[in-house]
Design an enzyme around this catalytic site. Structure first.
Site, PDB file in Angstrom:
ATOM      1  N   GLN A 107      59.193 -28.198 139.750  1.00 21.32           N
ATOM      2  CA  GLN A 107      58.057 -27.936 138.870  1.00 21.32           C
ATOM      3  C   GLN A 107      56.899 -28.844 139.277  1.00 21.32           C
ATOM      4  OE1 GLN A 107      57.767 -29.287 134.707  1.00 21.32           O
ATOM      5  NE2 GLN A 107      57.465 -27.149 134.150  1.00 21.32           N
ATOM      6  N   HIS A 184      53.607 -25.862 136.321  1.00 17.26           N
ATOM      7  CA  HIS A 184      53.680 -26.308 134.925  1.00 17.26           C
ATOM      8  C   HIS A 184      52.389 -25.899 134.204  1.00 17.26           C
ATOM      9  CE1 HIS A 184      54.757 -28.386 131.395  1.00 17.26           C
ATOM     10  NE2 HIS A 184      55.312 -29.469 131.915  1.00 17.26           N
ATOM     11  N   HIS A 187      52.662 -27.375 127.647  1.00 24.36           N
ATOM     12  CA  HIS A 187      52.742 -28.708 127.029  1.00 24.36           C
ATOM     13  C   HIS A 187      51.494 -29.574 127.093  1.00 24.36           C
ATOM     14  CE1 HIS A 187      57.379 -28.318 127.517  1.00 24.36           C
ATOM     15  NE2 HIS A 187      56.867 -27.530 126.593  1.00 24.36           N
ATOM     16  N   TYR A 189      49.376 -30.197 129.381  1.00 26.99           N
ATOM     17  CA  TYR A 189      48.945 -30.799 130.644  1.00 26.99           C
ATOM     18  C   TYR A 189      47.751 -30.012 131.186  1.00 26.99           C
ATOM     19  CZ  TYR A 189      53.203 -33.298 129.765  1.00 26.99           C
ATOM     20  OH  TYR A 189      54.154 -34.075 129.151  1.00 26.99           O
ATOM     21  N   ARG A 236      55.471 -21.749 134.057  1.00 26.66           N
ATOM     22  CA  ARG A 236      55.997 -22.047 132.726  1.00 26.66           C
ATOM     23  C   ARG A 236      54.852 -22.132 131.726  1.00 26.66           C
ATOM     24  NH1 ARG A 236      59.672 -27.028 130.231  1.00 26.66           N
ATOM     25  NH2 ARG A 236      61.232 -25.674 129.314  1.00 26.66           N
ATOM     26  N   GLY A 325      67.809 -27.613 128.709  1.00 27.98           N
ATOM     27  CA  GLY A 325      67.375 -28.960 129.040  1.00 27.98           C
ATOM     28  C   GLY A 325      68.411 -29.981 128.624  1.00 27.98           C
ATOM     29  N   ARG A 326      68.419 -30.283 127.320  1.00 29.92           N
ATOM     30  CA  ARG A 326      69.308 -31.345 126.838  1.00 29.92           C
ATOM     31  C   ARG A 326      70.765 -31.103 127.219  1.00 29.92           C
ATOM     32  NH1 ARG A 326      66.427 -31.119 121.086  1.00 29.92           N
ATOM     33  NH2 ARG A 326      66.238 -29.017 121.894  1.00 29.92           N
TER      34      ARG A 326
END
Ligand code: 8OZ
Length: 382
Positions: A107, A184, A187, A189, A236, A325-326
């Site tokens: 990414q 990316h 979020h 950015y 994404r 993810g987690r």
């Protein structure tokens, strides 16, 4: 346009999948995860080869968000993909994942206004669409969590340079042995901040209308597709997430346009964070089906999926790929655990997420290692 798609690719989570140029072993994707463990020169650190190769049974790994330039950095110890040293470091990671039969993309990000003067050349301000400071924090070595710095607005004449940084980094990614790249666009950015009317107050060709705000993401995607092939490229997005102080008055109209405009590029996948990142999936109403109706590539969904939800998302045809993810932080063999419906490891404390060494990074056990450890402790107690 109908928002209920017939079950077009009804298949199972564990089935192989053709995604762009890739033949994936299954539909389980390791989501990009910021771990702040880069080594000298912001090349992947000493444990990254082991960390990623441990997770190579994922159908696809999306390696952590990685800077396209020095200016793009916003957090301590996140890696880059724009120097020879970084490319050499990543090559060891991609070789190891390929040796295990895996597929790995990276990414690429520019953090934009979610940055701090301490990461910027000569301690100058980070850059964003407009000079509006984000209400969020970053981590600076020696200072801990601090407010991000006030950004300056990028000048119009700097925009081609941003596009070029993404293009060059995508070429470096392929040199580093990555199978492809995810841009990316989420979020808060840089690319997401340009998309949104809460963070983009520009009056030039990159601000105002939805088409203008989407221009930078489109230019970046087009440049990367031209450099490495659209069949190796994904994007994404996080339409309703407030991560990184992301704000927009009309996210549905915005993302309908974004996806409609990206679609003709022939991207391999679109990766959609549904709801609030790491939080409520239904934070505000949003019609993701309307986006999917506008996209012909593989549809990758993310955010709080468990085994049942993932199996259902794929079997119903609602998604082609599910990213975790987690669960991938805690379970290097997540694919095997999901396929056997085996118990999952518990996530270690958040102090192990961002920064540190092997602990909480490469020392989560596989099912097999767990069995051995349990056997050993039983023997020890006899
Ligand atoms: C957590 C901490 C720092 C960065 C993102 C790359 O949210 C991140 C990130 C997540 O996409």
């Amino acid at each position: 346009m109908s928002h209920t798609r017939p079950t077009r690719n009804a298949s199972a989570l564990f089935d192989r999948a053709r995604v762009g140029a890739f033949e994936l072993n299954n539909r389980i994707v390791m989501a990009p995860l910021t771990r702040n463990r880069a080594g000298p020169g912001l090349a992947p650190g000493p444990f990254a080869v082991e960390y990623y190769s441990q997770r190579a049974t994922a159908g696809m790994i999306i390696a952590e968000a990685t800077q396209v330039s020095a200016q793009a950095q916003g957090y301590a110890d996140t890696p880059g993909c724009y120097t020879n040293e970084q490319v050499r470091g990543w090559k060891q990671v991609t070789d190891a994942v390929h040796a295990e039969g895996g597929t790995i993309v990276v990414q690429l990000w520019h953090t934009g206004r979610v940055s701090h003067t301490s990461f910027q050349k000569d301690g100058k301000a980070p850059v964003g669409p407009s000079a509006i400071r984000a209400n969020t924090k970053t981590f600076v070595a020696g200072q801990g969590f601090v407010d991000v710095s006030a950004p300056r607005a990028l000048r119009l004449d700097e925009m081609p340079g941003i596009v070029e940084d993404f293009r060059r980094a995508s070429v470096c990614a392929i040199e580093a042995g990555f199978d492809g790249v995810e841009i990316h666009g989420a979020h808060g950015y840089l690319l997401d901040a340009f998309l949104r009317d809460g963070t983009n107050h520009r009056a030039d060709s990159y601000g105002g209308s939805v088409a203008n705000r989407a221009r930078l993401l489109l230019q970046v995607a087009r440049a990367c597709a031209g450099a490495i092939g659209a069949d190796r490229l994904g994007v994404r997005i996080s339409p309703v997430s407030t991560a990184g102080d992301s704000r927009d008055s009309q996210p549905q109209a915005l993302f309908n346009h974004v996806v409609e405009s990206l679609n003709p590029l022939g991207l391999a996948w679109l990766h959609v964070v549904e709801g609030e990142t790491g939080g409520a999936r239904d934070s505000i109403p949003f019609d993701y089906g309307a986006l999917r109706d506008r996209f012909d590539g593989a549809w990758m969904v993310n955010n709080g999926y468990n085994r049942t939800m993932a199996i259902d998302a794929i079997a119903s045809g609602r998604a082609d790929l599910v990213s975790f993810g987690r669960l991938f932080i805690a379970n290097p063999d997540l694919m095997e655990r999901l396929s056997k419906n085996a118990p999952l490891n518990e996530l270690m404390g958040p102090e192990t997420f961002y920064g540190g060494g092997a602990h909480g990074y490469t020392d989560y056990p596989t099912i097999e290692q767990g069995r051995i450890a349990r056997g050993a402790s039983k023997m020890a107690s006899v």
